[in-house]
Design a protein around this motif. Structure first.
Motif, short mmCIF file in Angstrom:
data_model
loop_
_atom_site.label_atom_id
_atom_site.label_comp_id
_atom_site.label_asym_id
_atom_site.label_seq_id
_atom_site.Cartn_x
_atom_site.Cartn_y
_atom_site.Cartn_z
N GLN A 182 9.58 61.11 22.89
CA GLN A 182 9.04 62.23 22.14
C GLN A 182 8.07 63.11 23.08
OE1 GLN A 182 7.06 60.82 18.71
NE2 GLN A 182 8.95 60.00 17.66
N TYR A 183 7.15 62.32 23.77
CA TYR A 183 6.59 63.14 24.77
C TYR A 183 7.14 63.66 25.78
CZ TYR A 183 3.25 63.96 28.74
OH TYR A 183 2.34 64.43 29.67
N LEU A 184 8.27 63.27 26.29
CA LEU A 184 8.95 63.95 27.18
C LEU A 184 9.61 65.16 26.84
CD1 LEU A 184 10.78 60.89 29.13
CD2 LEU A 184 8.78 62.28 30.05
N THR A 185 10.18 64.87 25.45
CA THR A 185 10.94 65.94 24.70
C THR A 185 10.07 67.25 24.60
OG1 THR A 185 12.23 64.18 23.31
CG2 THR A 185 11.98 66.63 22.57
N GLU A 186 8.61 66.87 24.20
CA GLU A 186 7.87 68.00 23.92
C GLU A 186 7.45 68.92 25.30
OE1 GLU A 186 6.79 69.35 21.16
OE2 GLU A 186 7.86 68.09 20.05
N LEU A 187 7.35 68.02 26.28
CA LEU A 187 6.96 68.52 27.60
C LEU A 187 8.19 69.37 27.95
CD1 LEU A 187 4.98 68.33 29.91
CD2 LEU A 187 6.30 66.46 30.93
N ILE A 188 9.32 68.86 28.02
CA ILE A 188 10.49 69.67 28.39
C ILE A 188 10.62 71.00 27.51
CG2 ILE A 188 13.07 69.70 28.64
CD1 ILE A 188 12.71 66.89 29.29
N LYS A 189 10.43 70.77 26.18
CA LYS A 189 10.54 71.81 25.35
C LYS A 189 9.40 72.89 25.73
CE LYS A 189 10.46 72.95 20.28
NZ LYS A 189 10.23 72.59 18.91
N THR A 190 8.30 72.56 26.03
CA THR A 190 7.13 73.48 26.35
C THR A 190 7.24 74.20 27.55
OG1 THR A 190 5.82 72.23 25.03
CG2 THR A 190 4.82 73.67 26.57
N GLU A 191 7.94 73.34 28.54
CA GLU A 191 8.09 74.13 29.76
C GLU A 191 9.45 75.02 30.10
OE1 GLU A 191 7.73 71.16 32.97
OE2 GLU A 191 5.58 70.41 32.41
N CYS A 192 10.33 74.20 29.25
CA CYS A 192 11.55 75.13 29.40
C CYS A 192 12.15 75.82 28.46
CB CYS A 192 12.86 73.97 29.80
SG CYS A 192 12.37 72.83 31.19
N TRP A 193 11.53 75.95 27.22
CA TRP A 193 12.14 76.48 26.09
C TRP A 193 10.84 77.53 25.67
CZ3 TRP A 193 16.73 77.16 24.15
CH2 TRP A 193 16.54 77.87 22.67
N GLU A 194 9.92 76.83 25.36
CA GLU A 194 8.74 77.82 24.73
C GLU A 194 8.34 78.80 25.71
OE1 GLU A 194 6.15 75.13 22.92
OE2 GLU A 194 7.22 74.37 21.14
N SER A 195 8.33 78.36 26.94
CA SER A 195 7.92 79.27 28.03
C SER A 195 8.67 80.52 28.19
CB SER A 195 7.42 78.70 29.22
OG SER A 195 8.80 77.94 29.66
N MET A 196 9.82 80.52 27.65
CA MET A 196 10.85 81.46 27.78
C MET A 196 10.95 82.70 26.80
SD MET A 196 12.25 80.46 30.50
CE MET A 196 13.45 81.45 30.69
#
Length: 714
Positions: free
Chosen positions: A367-381
């Motif tokens: 879950q932590y890795l998912t949120e980290l990837i989501k923040t860096e690669c999805w929500e930042s776009m």
């Protein structure tokens, strides 16, 4: 004899200096030694295997015996001077005593555990009738150096132990009795890295060194016939000479000939495999097999009794199930050993809790890795990556993902634009001041305007084809004007803005076509509803083109896990099962109450078949009902009125069939129009997507040109 690490043995002639033979054992060699009484080479491998190699014929050596004392590499091998005893050791601390004579079939005599890493060992026989003295240097837990030993142990191995080792063993696994071996242990004040305790022509006993010898350099042990000891050193363990006793120089040649003959008569065996068991494991297996043979009849009797008892318990449980619920016993009452059952249940529950905790930790990490990837690669776009696929062709067009622009980048861009505006205004004012003559002013202004427009429109001076993509950034320098470092820095920022605007312009076209596909899919779904109704009315089963959205087209679906994606059955705890059962019961009661209270639906279902409007197609599905006399009476018994009625019915059936055929033809025409409409609309969209694909190729080329120019300016 020379042993190579990669697995080969070479035999060299000391007098001539030539190699007389080579043998490959196909295993990585850790150590090796030679027997003093026969042409025997013992090789210790990295896998813990001892290979006994017959070197009678130097040109064709062969493996005649093997044994595996350890799982890891053999670090030490040593024959005593009589060749009767072979001693091995490794880092686990296990010292094995093995017969070194072919007449004894190289049998394993036993082992002892030093409980420390073996750093060196040596053995020698002072007298033919006396014991063999084995000296072991090993490392205790208190040792201050990593690769050094601080304890010396000495064992006296009797000569009769080679012929009858069972007397000296404590158990069937082969562990030796240290009291019968007269073991002596000494602790060294200075740890050592090696050990040498014997020579072929004498007997030496060592003790710890004094302080004056602790820092001597490396020397070797040299011993002569006349009991003269020159000098020696045990790496960093220096043990002074204590006593020296001569031995007889004559050798038993008859024993040697007998051992050589026995060695040459042994059969050749193959190379060992990694799956081979160690001596200790083979002994355990042998003990288990002997116990199985000894107690086989007893085991069979116990097993049969247990089976009978299990059958009786099953019968009692079956009888218990036939009793009324209030007379039935709990299933736990049939357990023959409640304590063992409770123990098993507790162990199972503990394992479940341990597994649950580990899974929770693993899920938290995921879950932590998912949120980290989501923040860096999805929500930042700002613009998420997306794909648009054709209905029929194999065209796929992707948009340009764009990240959010930081506030610092925006401020920097605005500053550059303001500077360029000032520069352009300054250039315009300078041109107006330098215009003196009216004729020159009129002609010069026209030429300069034309030149300025030419510069703005020229793709060669700008170094890019961005104008073909519908993007205009009027503040760029042309390539001739770039002379200073500040201008180049500003040009880099402006070129990045050009790339951003080009991608943004293409994304605008992409989004417009995407919305068009959304509308087209909705229209197709509406047409498909009518197509399915017509096919149902015509009684035909045909496949209907159903447009669908791929995951790459709806990228938000990547972040959502659908129920059909989970193949494993969901686990429900007893409490959850109870809650689910109660929920289903409540929903059923609610539906029944709604059906009882809904009088409109009941009336509609009873009076009009559940529909408010009667469709013409449904009426033609029902054949006209003939009069009762046409079914119950033969034609010869019909009256005139019945014949007239039958004639009218036949005309009615004929008219009904005509209307039905006419309706079916109308449905066929409508079906064809709907299918053609779907085909035409999807094909038209595919051609638009193809044009967008060509535009994507042009956009990519313009972006690459601009990036090349950016790197060139930088």
């Amino acid at each position: 004899m020379i042993s190579r690490l990669k697995g080969s043995i070479e035999i060299w002639n000391v007098k001539t200096g030539k190699r007389e033979g080579k043998f490959d054992v196909h295993e990585k060699i850790a150590t090796a030694c030679c027997s003093p009484v026969c042409p025997l080479i013992v090789v210790g491998t990295k896998n813990g295997v001892l290979l006994f190699v017959d070197a009678s014929d130097h040109q064709s050596c062969r493996i005649v015996h093997l044994v595996r004392p350890y799982h890891d590499e053999v670090t030490h091998l040593n024959f005593d001077n009589s060749g009767k005893l072979l001693v091995t050791g490794n880092k686990t601390g296990m010292v094995y005593f093995i017969s070194g004579l072919p007449l004894q079939h190289f049998s394993v005599l036993g082992y002892t555990d030093m409980k420390g890493k073996i750093m060196g060992l040596s053995s020698h026989e002072a007298d033919a009738a006396g014991p063999t003295v084995v000296t072991v240097l090993f490392q205790s837990q208190r040792c201050s150096l990593d690769e050094a030993g601080d304890i010396i142990a000495q064992f006296n191995v009797p000569s009769d132990m080679i012929s009858d080792p069972k007397v000296y063993r404590t158990n069937q696994l082969g562990e030796l009795k240290e009291d019968l071996l007269q073991s002596v242990t000494r602790v060294l004040r200075l740890p050592g890295r090696g050990l040498a305790t014997h020579s072929r022509h004498g007997h030496i006993t060592f003790s710890p060194t004094s302080r004056q010898f602790q820092r001597l350099p490396l020397v070797v042990l040299v011993l002569y016939h006349q009991n003269v000891l020159l000098r020696f050193n045990l790496w960093h363990v220096l043990l002074p000479f204590s006593s020296l006793s001569p031995v007889q120089s004559n050798e038993n040649t008859e024993l040697k000939h007998e051992e050589v003959y026995r060695l040459t008569s042994l059969p050749t065996i193959g190379v060992p495999t990694m799956e081979r068991q160690t001596c200790r494991e083979e002994a355990v297996k042998k003990i288990q097999e002997e116990e199985s043979r000894t107690f086989h009849s007893i085991q069979l009797g116990i097993k049969s009794e247990m089976e009978k008892l299990a059958e009786e318990v099953k019968q009692l449980m079956a009888e218990n199930q036939t009793l009324p619920p209030e007379e039935q016993l709990p299933l736990l009452d049939f357990a023959l050993d409640p304590d063992e059952l409770q123990k098993i249940q507790e162990e199972g529950q503990a394992n479940i809790e341990e597994l649950r905790d580990s899974l929770k930790k693993e899920n938290l990490v995921n879950q932590y890795l998912t949120e980290l990837i989501k923040t860096e690669c999805w929500e930042s776009m700002e613009v998420k990556g997306c794909c648009l696929k054709a209905f029929h062709f194999g065209e796929d067009v992707y948009n340009y993902p764009l990240p959010y622009r930081s506030e610092a980048d925006r401020v920097e861009l605005n500053q550059v634009i303001q500077l360029r505006q000032i520069e352009l205004q300054e250039q315009k004012a300078r041109r107006e001041i330098t215009e003196i003559k009216a004729k020159i002013i009129n002609e010069g202004s026209t030429d300069e305007k034309t030149e300025s427009e030419g510069w703005e429109a020229s793709e060669f001076l700008l170094g890019s084809q961005r104008g073909r993509c519908g993007v205009s950034v009027p503040y760029l320098y042309n390539q001739i004007e770039l002379t200073t470092r500040e201008q180049k820095s500003q040009q880099i920022i402006l070129l990045k803005e050009v790339i951003y605007e080009i991608k943004k312009e293409f994304n605008r076209k992409f989004d417009a076509l995407y919305q068009e596909k959304v509308k087209e899919v909705g229209r197709i779904q509406e047409r498909n509803k009518r197509i399915k109704e017509i096919l149902n009315d015509l009684g035909r089963e045909e496949s209907v083109f159903e447009p669908s959205w791929d995951v790459e087209e709806e990228t938000e679906r990547l972040l959502v896990v659908e129920d059909e994606e989970i193949t494993a059955e969901r686990y429900l705890s007893p409490e959850e099962r109870k809650q689910e059962k109660e929920r289903l019961v409540q929903e059923k009661l609610k539906r029944e109450m709604q059906q009882e209270d809904n009088m409109k639906e009941l009336a509609l279902q009873k009076m009009m078949g559940g529909v408010l409007e009667v469709r013409k197609e449904d009426e033609f599905k029902k054949d006209p009902t003939p009069p009762d006399f046409m079914v119950s009476k033969p034609r010869s018994e019909w009256t005139k009125e019945e014949c007239q009625e039958a004639k009218e019915f036949e005309e009615k059936v004929k008219e009904f069939n005509g209307e039905k055929e006419k309706l079916y033809r109308q449905l066929e025409v409508e079906l064809q129009k709907l299918e053609n409409s779907v085909q035409d609309s999807t094909t038209a969209f595919d051609f638009k997507l193809k044009d967008l694909f060509q535009n994507k190729i042009l956009t990519d080329s313009v972006i690459y040109q601009t990036e090349i120019l950016l790197h060139y300016v930088a």
